[in-house]
Design a protein around this motif. Structure first.
Motif, PDB file in Angstrom:
ATOM      1  N   LYS A 172      16.576   1.342   3.153  1.00  0.00           N
ATOM      2  CA  LYS A 172      15.712   2.142   2.299  1.00  0.00           C
ATOM      3  C   LYS A 172      16.623   3.087   1.536  1.00  0.00           C
ATOM      4  N   ALA A 173      16.428   3.153   0.226  1.00  0.00           N
ATOM      5  CA  ALA A 173      17.249   4.062  -0.581  1.00  0.00           C
ATOM      6  C   ALA A 173      16.663   5.468  -0.517  1.00  0.00           C
TER       7      ALA A 173
ATOM      8  N   GLY B 111      10.299   5.085  -0.675  1.00  0.00           N
ATOM      9  CA  GLY B 111       9.656   4.707   0.569  1.00  0.00           C
ATOM     10  C   GLY B 111       9.705   3.230   0.870  1.00  0.00           C
ATOM     11  N   LEU B 112      10.291   2.434   0.000  1.00  0.00           N
ATOM     12  CA  LEU B 112      10.193   0.983   0.126  1.00  0.00           C
ATOM     13  C   LEU B 112      11.447   0.388   0.759  1.00  0.00           C
ATOM     14  N   SER B 113      11.240  -0.430   1.776  1.00  0.00           N
ATOM     15  CA  SER B 113      12.359  -1.061   2.477  1.00  0.00           C
ATOM     16  C   SER B 113      12.588  -2.467   1.945  1.00  0.00           C
ATOM     17  N   ALA B 114      13.805  -2.956   2.149  1.00  0.00           N
ATOM     18  CA  ALA B 114      14.127  -4.355   1.890  1.00  0.00           C
ATOM     19  C   ALA B 114      15.059  -4.828   2.996  1.00  0.00           C
TER      20      ALA B 114
ATOM     21  N   GLY C 270       0.814  -1.211   0.000  1.00  0.00           N
ATOM     22  CA  GLY C 270       0.000   0.000   0.000  1.00  0.00           C
ATOM     23  C   GLY C 270       0.840   1.251   0.000  1.00  0.00           C
ATOM     24  N   PRO C 271       0.171   2.406  -0.178  1.00  0.00           N
ATOM     25  CA  PRO C 271       0.886   3.679  -0.264  1.00  0.00           C
ATOM     26  C   PRO C 271       1.483   4.096   1.076  1.00  0.00           C
ATOM     27  N   THR C 272       2.462   4.985   1.030  1.00  0.00           N
ATOM     28  CA  THR C 272       3.177   5.443   2.213  1.00  0.00           C
ATOM     29  C   THR C 272       2.251   5.906   3.322  1.00  0.00           C
ATOM     30  N   SER C 273       1.228   6.672   2.940  1.00  0.00           N
ATOM     31  CA  SER C 273       0.382   7.315   3.944  1.00  0.00           C
ATOM     32  C   SER C 273      -0.621   6.346   4.560  1.00  0.00           C
TER      33      SER C 273
END
Lengths: 155, 435
Positions: free
Chosen positions: B397-398, B402-405, B176-179
């Motif tokens: 996170k780059a 907003g996406l982590s790995a 889902g989106p960040t917010s």
């Protein structure tokens, strides 16, 4: 085709309803208003339902105090509306510290409202940590927007 | 062990003297040949044909060893085949031209009961002798675990440290989106197989922590309005709050014996560290300083707790006795420090270092000396130790994304390796050893 006809029909009915409502409606008691209407009223009267913080800080800035002063007045004028004071931290803080800091911010805002006479029963505090940012940004100026307390109305 | 190691090719030191100087603990690479495991008779099983499984096991062993940064594994497809009888008696001259210092052999055999016998051997090609062997009987669909156990045995034999290939990871899967991100618990094997979700993602959850025996997961949930810690039993699937949700509780950490959970509880703008029996009871308060005391982690003997506090004005690391006494600061670098994790070996504390507008993973001794940063990302955080104390999991996170790995990295430094997850992932927790 069918859908388009239904839409036209719907629009026609809406404008008919609009025409019927044209004379000014009788004033609606505030406790009958929907939450979005109430929140719009709070934003209009208090300037904002959000106050911002400096990085790592839970100190209420003069600007934040001004907004909270007006929020307190609004809450006192609408005593049947409960408010959840929701703290947030920015996404460049570590997870656990963000939860603690956001709780501290929410408590600071809530205590300010209490000091202005808003009853304790009308207020709850919530920490969202860094879990609900408004922006996911690469630059400090923008990610600080996430350092905030939001006054969320409940019924 | 050191004798064996010295007999094998030491490539890393030769490859880059300057890199070796920066990371003095980096180990020499062992070049190991991993030809496909043969099968005496190709039999179709629940897990596939035994001939194919033999190739897959060799590939998995090579992948595991390669990921440890202690081995240079020569892939199965580049190597000659051999017979099952040769597995226990290699013809050494046949492997001389591979350039390897070590050889992995073995075989896969279908049993009458539908299961598999998997055997694996490690040989020193210079000394021409067996180093270690392992044998397993596993369900045909569980051949991958046999491969991990073989790799663990080889890693252990060469480095003198237990392997970590047959371990699991708990983490938070993000969609889902960040917010309005949906975050739910997931567990998987370290290699990404056996993946499953715990819960449907109807609430946001954070910070899963495996119990030391791997049977339970403590985590924080936003369910019910007040964020609070819950304990999930993986076998029974029972899920209960750790304590009544009268106040926000977060950041759980099991004691090494699994009987206690240290955690933070917040109220009136002050977060402190408490400890409670893992099966419930009354919490005992360990810290009283105003401000944020959080992210506790037990020492492996259970006698001490490292945690972070902003009582000095910025986030720093502190150590206290497990009863809350003797609180003392251990981090004094020109940065802020958070999310400490005490190594299972006891010697090191891993942390997130925030300074110079980046967040990176580092380690220091348990007394705070010898600080060393081991990652180079823009937002690397939340280290979790492998049971052998040689590797860390962390989330990355780059910048601007907003996406982590989740990544693993050897504590000696080196290139982090990304774990395979179906979605963006955060908050990794490494299970203890399976055996």
């Amino acid at each position: 085709m069918m859908r388009a006809m239904l839409m036209i029909l719907g629009l026609a009915m809406a404008s008919a309803a609009e025409a019927q409502r044209r004379p000014p409606p009788p004033p609606i008691a505030p406790h009958m208003m929907s939450l979005p209407v109430l929140e719009a009223d709070l934003r209009a009267k208090a300037g904002s339902n959000i106050v911002q913080f400096e990085r790592d800080s839970y100190v209420l800035t003069p600007q934040a105090q001004l907004i909270l002063d007006r929020q307190a007045a609004w809450l006192l004028a609408n005593p049947w509306v409960r408010a959840s004071i929701e703290g947030h931290a920015d996404t460049r803080q570590t997870r656990d510290y963000a939860l603690a800091l956001a709780e501290r911010r929410a408590a600071a805002a809530r205590n300010f409202l209490l000091a202005r006479g808003v009853p304790l029963q009308q207020l709850a505090i919530v920490s969202w940590g860094r879990e609900r940012p408004v922006v996911e940004a690469a630059h400090e100026a923008t990610w600080l927007q996430n350092s905030r307390v939001v006054t969320v109305l409940k019924q | 062990m050191p004798v064996f190691k010295s007999l094998l090719l030491a490539l890393a030191a030769l490859a880059s003297a300057s890199a070796a100087a920066q990371v003095p603990e980096r180990e020499p690479l062992t070049v190991v040949a991993v030809p496909p495991l043969p099968t005496p008779k190709n039999v179709e099983t629940d897990g596939g044909a035994t001939g194919v499984i033999g190739i897959q096991i060799a590939q998995q062993i090579a992948t595991d060893l390669r990921s440890s940064a202690s081995f240079l594994a020569i892939a199965p497809e580049k190597l000659r085949q051999y017979s099952p009888t040769e597995a226990g008696a290699p013809i050494y001259p046949n492997w001389a031209d591979t350039g390897a210092g070590a050889l992995v052999t073995g075989y896969v055999q279908a049993r009458d009961d539908g299961r598999l016998t998997v055997a694996c051997y490690l040989y020193d090609l210079k000394e021409r002798r067996e180093m270690t062997r392992k044998g397993f009987v596993v369900a045909a669909t569980d051949w991958r675990r046999a491969a991990h156990n073989c790799a663990d045995a080889f890693y252990s034999r060469v480095t003198g440290v237990p392997g970590h290939f047959d371990t699991r990871v708990a983490y938070v899967a993000e969609t889902g989106p960040t917010s309005a991100r949906v975050k739910r618990l997931a567990v998987m094997d370290l290699d990404g197989s056996g993946h499953r979700y715990l819960g449907q993602g109807e609430v946001t959850v954070l910070s899963p922590q495996f119990s030391p025996d791997g049977s339970r997961i403590a985590y924080m949930s936003f369910t019910g309005g007040t964020p609070h810690i819950r304990v999930h039993d993986l076998d029974s699937k029972k899920d209960r709050p750790l304590l009544p949700a009268v106040a926000m509780s977060f950041s759980p950490a099991f004691s090494p014996d699994g009987r206690w959970i240290a955690f933070s509880m917040a109220g009136e703008g002050n977060s402190d560290i408490y400890v409670i029996r893992a099966d419930g009871g009354f919490p005992r308060r360990l810290t009283t300083a105003p401000g944020a005391d959080t992210a506790p982690s037990f020492s492996p003997d259970g006698d001490k707790i490292v945690f972070e506090s902003d009582r000095s004005g910025s986030q720093q690391l502190y150590v206290m006795d497990a009863d809350g006494s003797n609180q003392r600061r251990i981090s004094f670098g020109a940065a802020a420090y958070g999310t400490p994790a005490w190594s299972p070996r006891g010697d090191l504390i891993a942390f997130t270092r925030m300074g110079g507008s980046v967040m990176q993973i580092g380690v220091m001794s348990s007394s705070g000396r010898g600080e060393r940063v081991i990652t180079t990302g823009w937002q690397d955080e939340g280290p979790s130790w492998a049971p052998n104390g040689r590797f860390l999991l962390f989330q990355r996170k780059a910048r601007g994304v907003g996406l982590s790995a989740i990544y693993t990295v050897p504590i000696t430094g080196g290139e982090p390796r990304r774990l395979t997850t179906p979605q963006p992932a955060s908050d990794p927790s490494w299970s203890g050893a399976s055996e």
